[in-house]
Design a protein around this motif. Sequence first.
Motif, PDB file in Angstrom:
ATOM      1  N   UNK A  14      49.497  26.658  46.548  1.00  0.00           N
ATOM      2  CA  UNK A  14      48.747  27.844  46.129  1.00  0.00           C
ATOM      3  C   UNK A  14      49.476  28.588  45.008  1.00  0.00           C
ATOM      4  N   UNK A  15      48.690  29.143  44.099  1.00  0.00           N
ATOM      5  CA  UNK A  15      49.254  29.950  43.003  1.00  0.00           C
ATOM      6  C   UNK A  15      48.430  31.227  42.888  1.00  0.00           C
ATOM      7  N   UNK A  16      48.940  32.172  42.128  1.00  0.00           N
ATOM      8  CA  UNK A  16      48.243  33.448  41.963  1.00  0.00           C
ATOM      9  C   UNK A  16      47.625  33.507  40.571  1.00  0.00           C
ATOM     10  N   UNK A  17      46.326  33.740  40.514  1.00  0.00           N
ATOM     11  CA  UNK A  17      45.610  33.685  39.243  1.00  0.00           C
ATOM     12  C   UNK A  17      45.105  35.068  38.820  1.00  0.00           C
ATOM     13  N   UNK A  18      44.238  35.083  37.800  1.00  0.00           N
ATOM     14  CA  UNK A  18      43.719  36.355  37.280  1.00  0.00           C
ATOM     15  C   UNK A  18      42.888  37.091  38.334  1.00  0.00           C
ATOM     16  N   UNK A  19      42.202  36.343  39.206  1.00  0.00           N
ATOM     17  CA  UNK A  19      41.418  37.021  40.265  1.00  0.00           C
ATOM     18  C   UNK A  19      42.341  37.783  41.205  1.00  0.00           C
ATOM     19  N   UNK A  20      43.472  37.163  41.508  1.00  0.00           N
ATOM     20  CA  UNK A  20      44.464  37.864  42.345  1.00  0.00           C
ATOM     21  C   UNK A  20      44.960  39.134  41.636  1.00  0.00           C
ATOM     22  N   UNK A  59      41.792  54.899  36.873  1.00  0.00           N
ATOM     23  CA  UNK A  59      41.265  54.490  35.566  1.00  0.00           C
ATOM     24  C   UNK A  59      41.378  52.975  35.388  1.00  0.00           C
ATOM     25  N   UNK A  60      42.484  52.412  35.846  1.00  0.00           N
ATOM     26  CA  UNK A  60      42.663  50.950  35.779  1.00  0.00           C
ATOM     27  C   UNK A  60      41.564  50.264  36.592  1.00  0.00           C
ATOM     28  N   UNK A  61      41.327  50.774  37.804  1.00  0.00           N
ATOM     29  CA  UNK A  61      40.290  50.196  38.674  1.00  0.00           C
ATOM     30  C   UNK A  61      38.914  50.318  38.028  1.00  0.00           C
ATOM     31  N   UNK A  62      38.629  51.494  37.473  1.00  0.00           N
ATOM     32  CA  UNK A  62      37.327  51.719  36.858  1.00  0.00           C
ATOM     33  C   UNK A  62      37.069  50.736  35.736  1.00  0.00           C
ATOM     34  N   UNK A  63      38.100  50.492  34.939  1.00  0.00           N
ATOM     35  CA  UNK A  63      37.985  49.571  33.819  1.00  0.00           C
ATOM     36  C   UNK A  63      37.713  48.145  34.304  1.00  0.00           C
ATOM     37  N   UNK A  93      36.404  47.236  37.144  1.00  0.00           N
ATOM     38  CA  UNK A  93      35.116  47.089  37.809  1.00  0.00           C
ATOM     39  C   UNK A  93      33.972  47.118  36.802  1.00  0.00           C
ATOM     40  N   UNK A  94      34.164  47.822  35.670  1.00  0.00           N
ATOM     41  CA  UNK A  94      33.072  47.884  34.703  1.00  0.00           C
ATOM     42  C   UNK A  94      33.099  46.713  33.730  1.00  0.00           C
ATOM     43  N   UNK A  95      34.303  46.244  33.364  1.00  0.00           N
ATOM     44  CA  UNK A  95      34.380  45.066  32.483  1.00  0.00           C
ATOM     45  C   UNK A  95      35.572  44.227  32.900  1.00  0.00           C
ATOM     46  N   UNK A  96      35.341  43.350  33.886  1.00  0.00           N
ATOM     47  CA  UNK A  96      36.453  42.612  34.488  1.00  0.00           C
ATOM     48  C   UNK A  96      37.088  41.552  33.587  1.00  0.00           C
ATOM     49  N   UNK A  97      37.013  41.727  32.251  1.00  0.00           N
ATOM     50  CA  UNK A  97      37.570  40.737  31.321  1.00  0.00           C
ATOM     51  C   UNK A  97      39.042  40.473  31.574  1.00  0.00           C
ATOM     52  N   UNK A  98      39.544  39.369  31.063  1.00  0.00           N
ATOM     53  CA  UNK A  98      40.944  39.013  31.258  1.00  0.00           C
ATOM     54  C   UNK A  98      41.020  37.652  31.910  1.00  0.00           C
ATOM     55  N   UNK A  99      41.530  36.721  31.146  1.00  0.00           N
ATOM     56  CA  UNK A  99      41.561  35.322  31.596  1.00  0.00           C
ATOM     57  C   UNK A  99      42.809  35.029  32.398  1.00  0.00           C
ATOM     58  N   UNK A 100      43.835  35.829  32.178  1.00  0.00           N
ATOM     59  CA  UNK A 100      45.131  35.556  32.807  1.00  0.00           C
ATOM     60  C   UNK A 100      45.688  36.834  33.423  1.00  0.00           C
ATOM     61  N   UNK A 101      46.607  36.698  34.380  1.00  0.00           N
ATOM     62  CA  UNK A 101      47.290  37.887  34.906  1.00  0.00           C
ATOM     63  C   UNK A 101      47.920  38.703  33.775  1.00  0.00           C
ATOM     64  N   UNK A 102      48.521  38.023  32.799  1.00  0.00           N
ATOM     65  CA  UNK A 102      49.197  38.735  31.706  1.00  0.00           C
ATOM     66  C   UNK A 102      48.242  39.663  30.966  1.00  0.00           C
ATOM     67  N   UNK A 137      43.487  40.923  39.427  1.00  0.00           N
ATOM     68  CA  UNK A 137      42.420  41.931  39.414  1.00  0.00           C
ATOM     69  C   UNK A 137      42.270  42.560  40.795  1.00  0.00           C
ATOM     70  N   UNK A 138      42.317  41.739  41.857  1.00  0.00           N
ATOM     71  CA  UNK A 138      42.233  42.296  43.223  1.00  0.00           C
ATOM     72  C   UNK A 138      43.380  43.262  43.479  1.00  0.00           C
TER      73      UNK A 138
END
Length: 211
Positions: A1-7, A48-52, A54-63, A9-10
């Motif tokens: 298992x690895x940690x990805x962008x979904x992790x 503010x981070x959460x709001x952003x 949830x409104x535009x979940x862009x970002x392909x990578x954790x970085x 964001x969560x």
Amino acid sequence: MTLNAEWAARWLVAAGDVCDRDRAYLSELDRLIGDGDHGENLARGFGAVRGQLLSSPGGETPAELFRTAAHTLISTVGGASGPLYGTALMRAADALQGHSELDAQGVVDLLGAAVDGISSRGGAEAGDKTMLDSWLAAQAEARAVQAAGGSVEEVIEAAARGAAAGAESTEPMIAKRGRASYLGERSRGHRDPGAASSALLLEAAAAAVRS
Ligand code: ADP
Ligand code: MG
Ligand code: MG
């Protein structure tokens, strides 16, 4: 298992929830040895981070997610903690650049980058009774588990455990940085607010793996 962008964001969304939930607790700690706004500062910033996200979940990578969150924290948190957490996330983003997933070593790298960011931004050292004490303890615990062959889940759990112990360890310390340092000896006997929030944030990181 690895940690990805979904992790990632969560984690960042959960950070907003945790800062809302524990806002009063964090501000109370800060009222005892600072100016009483730490919970408000973080609820605003991570909200503010959460709001952003949830409104535009862009970002392909954790970085990418960490870099965006860092900019948001720096621009929305008025207190010292905003630039410190912002720099931690910015350095983490640099360290993880180009990786779509983190393994156990990646978690150790993230923590090392956060430690470097916080110490270079704020100039604190171990034992100065700041958030750095939580991140250093998280890093040490995570490194030990990773070196012993621990999985990514075990390493992030170790980081959360280390941060909690690190936050507790600030209680007998005398503050050498930030507002609490104005109290000198009278800062002893209280948990540092930033160390406490760091433990909550790393607990959220571990919880985001489980969820
Ligand atoms: P402010 O002190 O500006 O009101 P906050 O209350 O949001 O900011 O954050 C206070 C926390 O920031 C402290 O509890 C401490 O953990 C952290 N902090 C302050 N100064 C430093 C520093 N120079 N290095 C590391 N952490 C610091
Ligand atoms: Mg404060
Ligand atoms: Mg303040």
